[in-house]
Design a protein around this motif. Structure first.
Motif, PDB file in Angstrom:
ATOM      1  N   SER A   1       0.865  -1.175   0.000  1.00  0.00           N
ATOM      2  CA  SER A   1       0.000   0.000   0.000  1.00  0.00           C
ATOM      3  C   SER A   1       0.901   1.223   0.000  1.00  0.00           C
ATOM      4  O   SER A   1       1.880   1.260  -0.726  1.00  0.00           O
ATOM      5  N   ASP A   2       0.599   2.232   0.832  1.00  0.00           N
ATOM      6  CA  ASP A   2       1.443   3.420   0.858  1.00  0.00           C
ATOM      7  C   ASP A   2       2.869   3.056   1.242  1.00  0.00           C
ATOM      8  O   ASP A   2       3.096   2.148   2.034  1.00  0.00           O
TER       9      ASP A   2
ATOM     10  N   ASN B   1       7.635  11.077  -1.246  1.00  0.00           N
ATOM     11  CA  ASN B   1       6.368  10.334  -1.156  1.00  0.00           C
ATOM     12  C   ASN B   1       5.135  11.159  -1.510  1.00  0.00           C
ATOM     13  O   ASN B   1       4.098  11.038  -0.884  1.00  0.00           O
TER      14      ASN B   1
ATOM     15  N   ASN C   1      -7.403  13.485   6.264  1.00  0.00           N
ATOM     16  CA  ASN C   1      -6.285  12.841   5.591  1.00  0.00           C
ATOM     17  C   ASN C   1      -5.090  13.784   5.558  1.00  0.00           C
ATOM     18  O   ASN C   1      -5.034  14.746   6.316  1.00  0.00           O
TER      19      ASN C   1
ATOM     20  N   ASN D   1       1.517  12.492   6.424  1.00  0.00           N
ATOM     21  CA  ASN D   1       2.324  12.183   5.241  1.00  0.00           C
ATOM     22  C   ASN D   1       3.279  11.024   5.519  1.00  0.00           C
ATOM     23  O   ASN D   1       3.999  11.029   6.520  1.00  0.00           O
ATOM     24  N   THR D   2       3.243  10.026   4.645  1.00  0.00           N
ATOM     25  CA  THR D   2       4.051   8.785   4.662  1.00  0.00           C
ATOM     26  C   THR D   2       3.603   7.773   5.709  1.00  0.00           C
ATOM     27  O   THR D   2       4.174   6.689   5.786  1.00  0.00           O
TER      28      THR D   2
ATOM     29  N   GLY E   1       0.525   6.293   5.983  1.00  0.00           N
ATOM     30  CA  GLY E   1      -0.335   5.252   5.424  1.00  0.00           C
ATOM     31  C   GLY E   1      -1.667   5.070   6.122  1.00  0.00           C
ATOM     32  O   GLY E   1      -2.269   3.993   6.035  1.00  0.00           O
TER      33      GLY E   1
ATOM     34  N   ARG F   1      -6.890   3.703  -3.413  1.00  0.00           N
ATOM     35  CA  ARG F   1      -5.598   3.494  -2.748  1.00  0.00           C
ATOM     36  C   ARG F   1      -5.712   3.040  -1.295  1.00  0.00           C
ATOM     37  O   ARG F   1      -4.702   3.026  -0.586  1.00  0.00           O
ATOM     38  N   GLY F   2      -6.905   2.645  -0.842  1.00  0.00           N
ATOM     39  CA  GLY F   2      -6.991   2.250   0.553  1.00  0.00           C
ATOM     40  C   GLY F   2      -8.205   1.404   0.880  1.00  0.00           C
ATOM     41  O   GLY F   2      -9.294   1.623   0.340  1.00  0.00           O
TER      42      GLY F   2
ATOM     43  N   SER G   1      -4.537   4.483   3.936  1.00  0.00           N
ATOM     44  CA  SER G   1      -3.746   5.352   3.075  1.00  0.00           C
ATOM     45  C   SER G   1      -3.839   6.767   3.617  1.00  0.00           C
ATOM     46  O   SER G   1      -4.879   7.164   4.141  1.00  0.00           O
ATOM     47  N   GLN G   2      -2.764   7.531   3.486  1.00  0.00           N
ATOM     48  CA  GLN G   2      -2.816   8.940   3.877  1.00  0.00           C
ATOM     49  C   GLN G   2      -3.687   9.737   2.926  1.00  0.00           C
ATOM     50  O   GLN G   2      -4.177  10.814   3.268  1.00  0.00           O
ATOM     51  N   ASN G   3      -3.906   9.201   1.724  1.00  0.00           N
ATOM     52  CA  ASN G   3      -4.729   9.849   0.709  1.00  0.00           C
ATOM     53  C   ASN G   3      -5.394   8.761  -0.125  1.00  0.00           C
ATOM     54  O   ASN G   3      -4.946   8.446  -1.225  1.00  0.00           O
TER      55      ASN G   3
END
Length: 229
Positions: free
Chosen positions: A28-29, A50, A88, A96-97, A99, A120-121, A182-184
């Motif tokens: 994932s992230d 990232n 997020n 950030n980074t 996840g 993405r999550g 995911s962070q995003n």
């Protein structure tokens, strides 16, 4: 003997390839290579890492990891009767980074968080108040609906990338919190993206894809597709 001597090496290479493939599929992230990488706005001087540039760690404060407001209900007066309040990397630079991210979802009676995906999550949802009908659809060729009625305290998981929804079937309001891997995680609201794209998708494409008359597609493309985020 010569051929047999090569077999262990070939088997080891195959095993390494299989492990690498499994790792790529399950990734994932990206993992962080430092304690944190607090995101900065693009116009500030920093190092690009990232997907977001990093704030100088010496300048980081507690507020870079803080968000205020999830105790406040979202406005559910829109056409869908729901409101998502995301938390997020755009709201908390310190994500950030890392996840992970979070969201609060408020539902009016009969409110709907419409069919959508997070590319993405994966998502884990916990109902805090009310009764929700939730579900997701598996991928081709099964296209099987996995659905459940949830009450306060119940938890449900939506796998990454699959179309899912939540619908308030109770007589009162409902509230849920969602954690995402995911962070995003991204968001694709199916109806909005298909019928509300800019510029519009070719009429013949949608007519053939949905096997309906042109007038139906044109009607749908003229609607105001509401975003509850």
């Amino acid at each position: 003997m010569m051929k047999g001597a090569h077999f262990p090496a070939a088997a080891a290479a195959f095993a390494l390839l299989a492990l690498a493939t499994i790792h790529l599929v399950s990734a994932s992230d990206p993992s962080s290579l430092q304690d944190f990488c607090v995101a900065l706005k693009p116009n500030e001087t920093a190092v690009f890492v990232n997907g977001k540039v990093c704030k100088d760690p010496k300048l980081v404060t507690a507020n870079d990891f803080f968000f205020f407001g999830l105790q406040n209900p979202g406005n559910t007066s829109g056409p869908l009767g729901s409101r998502v309040t995301p938390v997020n990397v755009e709201q908390i630079g310190g994500l950030n980074t890392l996840g992970i991210s979070l969201a609060r979802i408020d539902y009016a009676p009969y409110g709907l968080n419409p069919p959508h995906t997070h590319p993405r999550g994966s998502e884990i949802l916990v109902v805090m108040e009310g009764t929700l009908l939730v579900g997701f659809v598996t991928s081709n060729p099964e296209n099987r609906l996995i659905t459940k009625v949830l009450n306060a305290g119940d938890v449900f998981v939506f796998p990454v990338g699959l179309i899912h929804f939540q619908f308030n079937i109770g007589k009162g309001k409902a509230v849920a919190f969602a954690g995402l891997s995911s962070q995003n995680p991204g968001l694709i609201i199916i109806a909005n993206n298909v019928f509300g794209s800019t510029p519009p998708i070719n009429l013949d494409v949608l007519t053939k894809a949905f096997q309906v008359d042109n007038n139906v597609v044109q009607y749908l493309q003229k609607q105001f597709w509401y975003d509850n985020n």
